[in-house]
Scaffold this motif. Structure first.
Motif, PDB file in Angstrom:
ATOM      1  N   PRO A 177       0.829  -1.372   0.004  1.00  0.00           N
ATOM      2  CA  PRO A 177      -0.493  -0.516  -0.197  1.00  0.00           C
ATOM      3  C   PRO A 177       1.228   1.455  -0.296  1.00  0.00           C
ATOM      4  N   ILE A 178       2.505   1.426   0.979  1.00  0.00           N
ATOM      5  CA  ILE A 178       2.721   2.657   0.514  1.00  0.00           C
ATOM      6  C   ILE A 178       3.730   3.000  -0.935  1.00  0.00           C
ATOM      7  N   ILE A 179       3.494   2.042  -1.409  1.00  0.00           N
ATOM      8  CA  ILE A 179       4.445   2.162  -2.567  1.00  0.00           C
ATOM      9  C   ILE A 179       3.172   2.900  -4.001  1.00  0.00           C
ATOM     10  N   ALA A 180       1.397   2.037  -3.875  1.00  0.00           N
ATOM     11  CA  ALA A 180       0.339   2.091  -3.987  1.00  0.00           C
ATOM     12  C   ALA A 180      -0.288   3.859  -3.552  1.00  0.00           C
ATOM     13  N   GLN A 181       0.382   4.524  -2.496  1.00  0.00           N
ATOM     14  CA  GLN A 181       0.225   5.615  -2.309  1.00  0.00           C
ATOM     15  C   GLN A 181       1.288   6.744  -3.056  1.00  0.00           C
ATOM     16  N   ASN A 182       2.345   6.042  -3.170  1.00  0.00           N
ATOM     17  CA  ASN A 182       3.475   6.786  -3.393  1.00  0.00           C
ATOM     18  C   ASN A 182       3.584   6.637  -4.758  1.00  0.00           C
TER      19      ASN A 182
ATOM     20  N   GLU B 276       7.730   6.377  -9.932  1.00  0.00           N
ATOM     21  CA  GLU B 276       7.851   6.802 -11.240  1.00  0.00           C
ATOM     22  C   GLU B 276       9.685   7.648 -11.292  1.00  0.00           C
ATOM     23  N   GLN B 277       9.867   7.674 -10.468  1.00  0.00           N
ATOM     24  CA  GLN B 277      11.128   9.173 -10.144  1.00  0.00           C
ATOM     25  C   GLN B 277      12.090   8.138 -10.394  1.00  0.00           C
ATOM     26  N   TYR B 278      12.232   6.859 -10.288  1.00  0.00           N
ATOM     27  CA  TYR B 278      12.971   5.756  -9.565  1.00  0.00           C
ATOM     28  C   TYR B 278      14.236   5.220 -10.441  1.00  0.00           C
ATOM     29  N   SER B 279      13.820   5.995 -12.243  1.00  0.00           N
ATOM     30  CA  SER B 279      15.331   5.614 -12.879  1.00  0.00           C
ATOM     31  C   SER B 279      16.246   6.601 -12.761  1.00  0.00           C
ATOM     32  N   LEU B 280      15.031   7.583 -12.434  1.00  0.00           N
ATOM     33  CA  LEU B 280      16.665   9.349 -12.487  1.00  0.00           C
ATOM     34  C   LEU B 280      17.075   9.384 -10.892  1.00  0.00           C
TER      35      LEU B 280
ATOM     36  N   LEU C 277      14.171   5.881  -3.129  1.00  0.00           N
ATOM     37  CA  LEU C 277      14.217   4.335  -1.371  1.00  0.00           C
ATOM     38  C   LEU C 277      14.067   4.729  -0.421  1.00  0.00           C
ATOM     39  N   LYS C 278      15.061   5.874   0.006  1.00  0.00           N
ATOM     40  CA  LYS C 278      14.685   6.420   1.622  1.00  0.00           C
ATOM     41  C   LYS C 278      13.218   7.049   1.500  1.00  0.00           C
ATOM     42  N   THR C 279      12.615   8.060   0.782  1.00  0.00           N
ATOM     43  CA  THR C 279      11.079   8.043   0.665  1.00  0.00           C
ATOM     44  C   THR C 279      10.628   7.122   1.402  1.00  0.00           C
ATOM     45  N   LEU C 280      10.356   5.544   0.140  1.00  0.00           N
ATOM     46  CA  LEU C 280       9.663   4.106   0.677  1.00  0.00           C
ATOM     47  C   LEU C 280      10.084   3.726   2.022  1.00  0.00           C
ATOM     48  N   MET C 281      11.540   4.114   2.456  1.00  0.00           N
ATOM     49  CA  MET C 281      11.896   3.001   3.674  1.00  0.00           C
ATOM     50  C   MET C 281      11.572   3.577   5.052  1.00  0.00           C
ATOM     51  N   GLY C 282      11.341   5.300   4.640  1.00  0.00           N
ATOM     52  CA  GLY C 282      10.753   6.307   5.878  1.00  0.00           C
ATOM     53  C   GLY C 282       9.848   6.079   6.007  1.00  0.00           C
ATOM     54  N   GLN C 283       8.617   5.712   4.805  1.00  0.00           N
ATOM     55  CA  GLN C 283       7.255   5.574   5.123  1.00  0.00           C
ATOM     56  C   GLN C 283       6.818   4.475   5.862  1.00  0.00           C
ATOM     57  N   LEU C 284       8.139   2.967   5.470  1.00  0.00           N
ATOM     58  CA  LEU C 284       7.901   2.454   6.105  1.00  0.00           C
ATOM     59  C   LEU C 284       8.518   2.640   7.828  1.00  0.00           C
TER      60      LEU C 284
END
Length: 477
Positions: A426-431, A436-440, A446-453
């Motif tokens: 759900p964290i990935i779905a909400q962000n 979409e900026q992962y390739s750039l 990674l930091k944003t998703l880890m922070g949410q987790l």
């Protein structure tokens, strides 16, 4: 001053770590009520006869062996006769003619990774004198120290600078401390240092008059006293003045050495064999057993710590205290992770000790509790942040095991891959805009998703495992 060679010899008096005194039954203890730990032997009562403390002899043998000395198996004692208020008997029992240790050496480390062997002339057993306390017009005498066993260790005049002298005393202190021979606390007088300093023109073989500076009570004062004497004596010699042979002391207020007495007035001590102590032939097998059962030498311990990958700074901190090194060893026996253990000890634990002004054996922390915490960290049960929380608790409470604290405070990390993936979906779905900026900008994503987790789990998730799962999910996306 560059035209002169500095010649230094050092005499160290080391109090032996025995429960009773060297030649009598009086107890040994620092800081006790004055004149409360004395016996008839210490006070020289008529008819009070001395006997030899076997443990004191054992410790002297340990020290002599560690200093690479020839050990004399025939134990004899002599009398050094002089009158002074701190020597109530009028004589001191010592070993003038037949010291227990002779012709040794101790290797010191200097700058630029260079080493030097310092030749040691002798090591002999004797008894300490009483302690004088001066107050205005009075001198008070405490006989508690009278009769405590000493070893006197005398170098040859082979030291050539204040730096070498400090390195030698430092190495000697560490060697005797880890052998258990003495607690070698200069501030308490259990390690005392006299330095003999003289100068001679470079290239000359002849020694000039030596000056003895007595009772230096810190490494800093050893350095300051020698450096001052070198300047003072060189100033006299360049003016073609004579350096008087004398005994001086270091005055901490003026940071100078001050004359005490001329060596020309030195007493004739009239040494003769101690009539109340018969020669003792030490059993060679007993001497071998003492040596074979000796604790690990400090130098060997340093080598072992270096092989573990510990830094020089870490090793120096661990070796600064016998209690700290023993605690490290005890913890290491329970969990083989020298880096983490030493990091906690010289970091958070040392900070706590300094704040409380205590030694590590005076606080609640135990090797078992610290080892348990490190195991939990290594197993991924807790995070380094949680380890800090647990350490703060076990520093002041030895009844709470880390495993119990983890359960009570719900600090256990989530280590189940499926559970972490379910939390991340759900964290990935909400962000999605971030994803979409992962390739750039992969690091930012990674930091944003880890922070949410971490926010969702209140930090109770295995970060390494979570990072792997985030990467897997992003690759799928």
């Amino acid at each position: 001053m560059n035209n002169f060679e500095v010649i230094i010899g050092i005499e160290n008096h080391v109090e032996l770590k025995t429960k009773s005194k060297m030649f009598g039954p009086g107890l040994v203890g620092f800081g006790q009520t004055p004149n409360s730990q004395v016996s008839e032997v210490d006070l020289g009562y008529p008819g009070a006869l001395p006997s030899v403390n076997q443990e004191g002899v054992r410790l002297a043998i340990l020290a002599a062996h560690a200093l690479n000395m020839k050990i004399e198996s025939l134990l004899t004692f002599d009398r050094k006769n002089y009158f002074y208020p701190d020597l109530v008997k009028g004589f001191q029992i010592t070993q003038q003619f037949n010291p227990i240790g002779q012709d040794g050496w101790l290797e010191i480390s200097l700058d630029h990774d260079s080493n030097k062997k310092i030749a040691i002339q002798r090591l002999h057993i004797e008894e300490d004198t009483a302690q004088q306390k001066h107050s205005q017009n009075l001198t008070l005498i405490d006989y508690n120290r009278s009769g405590i066993g000493l070893i006197e260790i005398v170098t040859h005049p082979v030291l050539r600078s204040a730096q070498e002298a400090v390195a030698y005393v430092e190495k000697l202190r560490e060697t005797l401390l880890f052998l258990g021979v003495s607690d070698v606390k200069m501030s308490e007088g259990s390690l005392r240092c006299d330095v003999n300093v003289s100068l001679r023109p470079i290239g000359s073989e002849k020694y000039s008059h030596k000056v003895e500076v007595k009772n230096l009570n810190s490494l800093a004062n050893v350095k300051k006293a020698i450096e001052f004497e070198v300047k003072r004596q060189s100033a006299l010699l360049v003016q073609n003045l004579v350096v008087e042979q004398e005994t001086r002391r270091f005055d901490e207020q003026s940071q100078t050495t001050v004359s005490m007495r001329s060596k020309a007035d030195a007493l004739d001590y009239r040494y003769f064999t101690e009539p109340n102590l018969s020669p003792i032939q030490l059993d060679e097998q007993w001497i071998k057993e003492i040596i074979s059962n000796a604790p690990e030498l400090a130098s060997k311990k340093r080598d072992r710590y270096e092989e573990m990958g510990l830094s020089a700074e870490t090793i120096n901190t661990l070796m600064s205290s016998l209690a700290l090194a023993n605690f490290f060893e005890a913890t290491l026996a329970l969990v083989n992770d020298p880096i983490k253990i030493s990091n906690y000890l010289i970091g958070e634990v040392m900070a706590f000790l300094n704040e409380q002004n205590q030694e590590i054996n005076q606080i609640k922390l135990t090797p078992a509790n610290l080892a348990s915490m490190v195991k939990l960290l290594n197993q991924g049960v807790i995070s380094s942040k949680h380890a800090k929380t647990i350490l703060e608790m076990i520093l002041v409470d030895d009844q709470k095991m880390p495993e119990v604290i983890v359960e009570e405070l719900n600090l256990k990390l989530i280590n189940d891959s499926k559970e972490i993936e379910a939390l991340l979906t759900p964290i990935i779905a909400q962000n999605q805009s971030v994803v979409e900026q992962y390739s750039l900008r992969p690091e930012r994503v990674l930091k944003t998703l880890m922070g949410q987790l971490m926010k969702v789990t209140q930090g109770n998730v295995n970060p390494d495992l979570a990072n792997q799962i985030i990467l897997k999910l992003l690759t799928k996306a």
